[in-house]
Design an enzyme around this catalytic site. Structure first.
Site, PDB file in Angstrom:
ATOM      1  N   LYS A  36     -19.686 -12.458   3.725  1.00  0.00           N
ATOM      2  CA  LYS A  36     -19.468 -12.848   2.329  1.00  0.00           C
ATOM      3  C   LYS A  36     -19.994 -14.244   2.019  1.00  0.00           C
ATOM      4  CE  LYS A  36     -14.838 -14.781   3.043  1.00  0.00           C
ATOM      5  NZ  LYS A  36     -13.449 -14.843   2.552  1.00  0.00           N
ATOM      6  N   ARG A 131      -0.731 -15.685   2.674  1.00  0.00           N
ATOM      7  CA  ARG A 131      -1.702 -15.018   1.823  1.00  0.00           C
ATOM      8  C   ARG A 131      -1.353 -13.531   1.885  1.00  0.00           C
ATOM      9  NH1 ARG A 131      -8.205 -15.540   2.456  1.00  0.00           N
ATOM     10  NH2 ARG A 131      -7.853 -13.683   3.710  1.00  0.00           N
TER      11      ARG A 131
END
Length: 358
Positions: A36, A131
């Site tokens: 990414k 997260r």
């Protein structure tokens, strides 16, 4: 060309990839290369393949689809928890995926059954970074039997992530949680979990020290291969290239100016109230690139004596007072890139990406 340039040296990427792949393989760990950070550009993926990497990961289905269309046969892990509406594409394009929410897992299961597939999933465990992931044994016991009821998915692994939100560093204790929970789930619910996936370049320190808990057999890594850097651990990796990615921007103004703005100060373009150290009158170069192109704080000038000062949406401001008069208007300043700089530059429509080998 006037546009800023991101220059990628694929030979250096290949050398970093081979070094890290071999290091992990010798310790029984599969290196899954996260793409990414450079928008999954095929040239960089091919460089990683040349270094021996065969497993890839990305957070964006668009990137995965484009990479597989450019290079058929790639094995890809989706590493961002997908939206329910993405379920069909998750099954179609990702070979497996990270998951944490039962509503999404059900949608993926149903999509897999419609496509005549069984989709492998890795359940994320939150060990304190706060997260994504199941948090605590009670949440695990709630979701596990529901996953068993999803006929279109197979729970093949457990994963964790640290460093990205809460800045929590990986430790023997928080990584060993995966081993403990694998054994618990296999015994209590009859799963056959075989993959334990630790995330991030920062987890390499445990492998280097020989303290990685036995059973951890996958690392999801991007930064080490791309930049030879561990930002969370605040270190460069010895023997790796740190300059495979270079950002170049042209100097469009060169003037001596005070180092502190003059007048009543409000907020800057981001709404922040920055501080300006008084260093006297300094020679400043303004370059034709800005926050719309690159994360300026992740740039390091490669010209000795040059120092990043800041940026606006369209301009980088660099202190060149100590550069010995080397900088002229029209020159291109070159910067070593950190992770966020390349992430921004490869997604900006205004940056020209150039590939070189060596």
């Amino acid at each position: 060309m006037y546009a800023p340039i991101l220059e990628i040296d694929t030979k250096k990427v290949t050398e970093n990839a081979k070094k890290l792949h071999d290091f992990c393989a010798q310790r029984g760990v599969e290196l899954t290369f996260v793409t990414k950070g450079f928008s999954a550009r095929p040239e960089v993926i091919r460089a990683a393949l040349a270094g021996g990497i065969t497993s890839f990961a990305d957070s964006r289905l668009k990137n995965i689809r484009a990479a597989k269309q450019a290079i058929p046969g790639l094995k890809y892990l989706l590493i961002r928890i997908p939206a329910i509406m993405e379920a069909e594409d998750v099954v179609r394009w990702a070979d497996w995926s990270l998951q944490s929410q039962i509503e999404v897992i059900r949608a993926v299961s149903e999509a897999a059954l419609r496509q005549g597939k069984i989709h492998p999933i890795i359940l994320m465990i939150d060990v304190g970074d706060l997260r994504e992931g199941v948090f605590g044994r009670a949440q695990l016991d709630e979701i596990a039997p529901q996953i068993k009821d999803c006929a279109g998915v197979e729970l093949v692994g457990l994963g964790t992530n640290v460093g990205c939100y809460g800045s929590v560093l990986p430790s023997v204790e928080n990584t060993a949680v995966l081993v403990e929970l694998r054994d618990y789930l296999n015994k209590k619910y009859g799963f056959s979990i075989s993959v334990l996936s630790a995330g991030g370049t920062c987890a390499l320190k445990l492998l280097e020290d020989g303290s990685m808990p036995a059973g951890i057999n996958q690392l999801r890594v991007g930064e080490a291969v791309l930049y030879g850097e561990d930002t969370t651990g605040n270190r460069f990796l010895e023997g790796y290239h740190q300059d495979a990615f270079r950002f170049k921007a042209q100097v469009v103004e060169l003037r001596r100016k005070p180092s502190v703005p003059i007048g009543e100060l409000g907020r800057d373009g981001k709404g922040d109230t920055p501080e300006y150290p008084d260093r006297g009158v300094r020679l400043r170069a303004i370059c034709a690139a800005g926050k719309q192109d690159v994360a300026w704080a992740a740039l390091t000038p490669m010209l000795p004596g040059a120092e990043m000062i800041g940026a606006s949406s369209d301009h980088l401001i660099v202190d060149v007072e100590d550069c010995g008069g080397q900088v002229q208007v029209g020159d291109w300043l070159t910067f070593r890139c950190g992770y966020m700089a390349v992430l921004d530059a490869t997604t900006s429509a205004y940056v020209d990406v150039q590939i070189r080998e060596g």
